[in-house]
Design a protein around this motif. Structure first.
Motif, PDB file in Angstrom:
ATOM      1  N   GLU A 170       7.855 -24.951  68.104  1.00  0.00           N
ATOM      2  CA  GLU A 170       7.414 -26.327  67.860  1.00  0.00           C
ATOM      3  C   GLU A 170       8.489 -27.326  68.275  1.00  0.00           C
ATOM      4  N   CYS A 171       8.085 -28.356  69.003  1.00  0.00           N
ATOM      5  CA  CYS A 171       8.999 -29.427  69.405  1.00  0.00           C
ATOM      6  C   CYS A 171       8.205 -30.726  69.413  1.00  0.00           C
ATOM      7  N   LEU A 172       8.201 -31.410  68.283  1.00  0.00           N
ATOM      8  CA  LEU A 172       7.429 -32.643  68.170  1.00  0.00           C
ATOM      9  C   LEU A 172       7.853 -33.661  69.223  1.00  0.00           C
ATOM     10  N   THR A 173       9.151 -33.809  69.414  1.00  0.00           N
ATOM     11  CA  THR A 173       9.635 -34.835  70.340  1.00  0.00           C
ATOM     12  C   THR A 173       9.197 -34.555  71.773  1.00  0.00           C
ATOM     13  N   GLY A 174       9.224 -33.294  72.183  1.00  0.00           N
ATOM     14  CA  GLY A 174       8.848 -32.961  73.548  1.00  0.00           C
ATOM     15  C   GLY A 174       7.372 -32.707  73.729  1.00  0.00           C
ATOM     16  N   ASP A 175       6.775 -31.936  72.810  1.00  0.00           N
ATOM     17  CA  ASP A 175       5.367 -31.534  72.940  1.00  0.00           C
ATOM     18  C   ASP A 175       4.415 -32.703  72.718  1.00  0.00           C
ATOM     19  N   VAL A 176       4.739 -33.570  71.775  1.00  0.00           N
ATOM     20  CA  VAL A 176       3.829 -34.656  71.389  1.00  0.00           C
ATOM     21  C   VAL A 176       4.240 -35.995  72.008  1.00  0.00           C
ATOM     22  N   PHE A 177       5.531 -36.338  71.873  1.00  0.00           N
ATOM     23  CA  PHE A 177       5.991 -37.651  72.316  1.00  0.00           C
ATOM     24  C   PHE A 177       6.458 -37.674  73.766  1.00  0.00           C
ATOM     25  N   GLY A 178       6.539 -36.502  74.397  1.00  0.00           N
ATOM     26  CA  GLY A 178       6.926 -36.457  75.799  1.00  0.00           C
ATOM     27  C   GLY A 178       8.377 -36.784  76.046  1.00  0.00           C
ATOM     28  N   SER A 179       9.267 -36.474  75.091  1.00  0.00           N
ATOM     29  CA  SER A 179      10.688 -36.725  75.294  1.00  0.00           C
ATOM     30  C   SER A 179      11.181 -36.015  76.551  1.00  0.00           C
ATOM     31  N   THR A 180      11.978 -36.709  77.325  1.00  0.00           N
ATOM     32  CA  THR A 180      12.551 -36.114  78.532  1.00  0.00           C
ATOM     33  C   THR A 180      13.932 -35.525  78.269  1.00  0.00           C
ATOM     34  N   HIS A 181      14.364 -35.532  77.010  1.00  0.00           N
ATOM     35  CA  HIS A 181      15.654 -34.929  76.672  1.00  0.00           C
ATOM     36  C   HIS A 181      15.609 -33.416  76.788  1.00  0.00           C
ATOM     37  N   CYS A 182      14.423 -32.834  76.605  1.00  0.00           N
ATOM     38  CA  CYS A 182      14.252 -31.388  76.721  1.00  0.00           C
ATOM     39  C   CYS A 182      13.122 -31.104  77.705  1.00  0.00           C
ATOM     40  N   GLU A 183      12.852 -29.824  77.948  1.00  0.00           N
ATOM     41  CA  GLU A 183      11.777 -29.442  78.863  1.00  0.00           C
ATOM     42  C   GLU A 183      10.598 -28.817  78.125  1.00  0.00           C
ATOM     43  N   CYS A 184      10.563 -28.961  76.788  1.00  0.00           N
ATOM     44  CA  CYS A 184       9.583 -28.242  75.973  1.00  0.00           C
ATOM     45  C   CYS A 184       8.138 -28.610  76.295  1.00  0.00           C
ATOM     46  N   GLY A 185       7.865 -29.914  76.413  1.00  0.00           N
ATOM     47  CA  GLY A 185       6.501 -30.332  76.705  1.00  0.00           C
ATOM     48  C   GLY A 185       6.022 -29.810  78.044  1.00  0.00           C
ATOM     49  N   GLU A 186       6.897 -29.854  79.044  1.00  0.00           N
ATOM     50  CA  GLU A 186       6.531 -29.332  80.359  1.00  0.00           C
ATOM     51  C   GLU A 186       6.297 -27.828  80.303  1.00  0.00           C
TER      52      GLU A 186
END
Length: 215
Positions: A65-81
């Motif tokens: 789970e990575c709320l910042t990346g998965d939901v908010f699209g943070s570019t600090h990590c690659e989790c959402g991608e």
């Protein structure tokens, strides 16, 4: 990278129990969303299943789970991608599983602590140094629930979408027959390049594409 030295551990009865099984159409394709509860854990868990996964070597993503990346699209990590790419890869393969592990925010330290660590990284620390400065473990994640969910789904052998050798080792310790690690590389950007390099240099992640990035 193929790893055929996996040895399945002893059969274990899953402590998790299914709570729901329903169709979930996504932008990547159609999945079954299977909910799980574990009486020893606070969080509910979910597995997205595409196609037949009880035979052969099954493509699997165990996603923290990575709320910042998965939901908010943070570019600090690659989790959402990675999450989006994994769903597409599973559909392209014709079958597979994505286990979404809640409670893994910030490699297991929680959301507020993760945000504090991000602030320290903006001040010059890397992701490892920031966790340690907060008096927290570098990586507090446990993969027991993922292993139990994969056993409940009847997955016989796993091709794991991951760059993390520690995840590979952890799943094997819990008796998962892992036959291949499949890289899941995301294009680096200005915000996450240092983070990715730290993952490669200090956490042993397999990120060979960083060799082509200048600086």
């Amino acid at each position: 990278m193929t790893e055929h030295d996996a040895v399945a551990g002893p059969a274990r009865r899953p402590a998790v129990r299914r709570t729901v099984d329903t169709r979930m159409p996504t932008s990547a394709g159609d999945f079954r969303a299977i909910g799980y509860r574990d009486p020893t854990e606070v969080h509910e868990q979910v597995a997205l299943v595409h196609g037949e996964v009880t035979a052969g070597e099954v493509l699997v993503r165990v996603h923290s789970e990575c709320l910042t990346g998965d939901v908010f699209g943070s570019t600090h990590c690659e989790c959402g991608e990675q999450l989006s790419a994994a769903l597409r890869a599973i559909v392209a393969a014709g079958a597979g599983v994505l286990v979404y592990l809640r409670g893994h925010e910030g490699r297991g330290i929680g959301l507020s602590a993760k945000l504090k660590a991000l602030r320290l990284q903006d001040e010059g620390m890397d992701t490892v140094e920031a966790n340690l400065a907060l008096g927290l473990p570098v990586d507090a994640r446990d993969y027991r629930l993922a292993a139990e969910i994969l056993r409940d789904l009847g997955v016989p052998a796993v091709r794991l979408l991951s760059n993390n050798p520690r995840k590979v080792a952890a799943l094997r310790r819990y008796g998962i027959r892992l036959v291949e690690r499949v890289g899941l590389l995301a294009e680096p950007n200005e915000e996450n390049l240092r983070y990715l390099r730290t993952k490669r240099e200090r956490l042993d992640h397999y990120l060979p594409h960083l060799d082509d990035v200048p600086g």
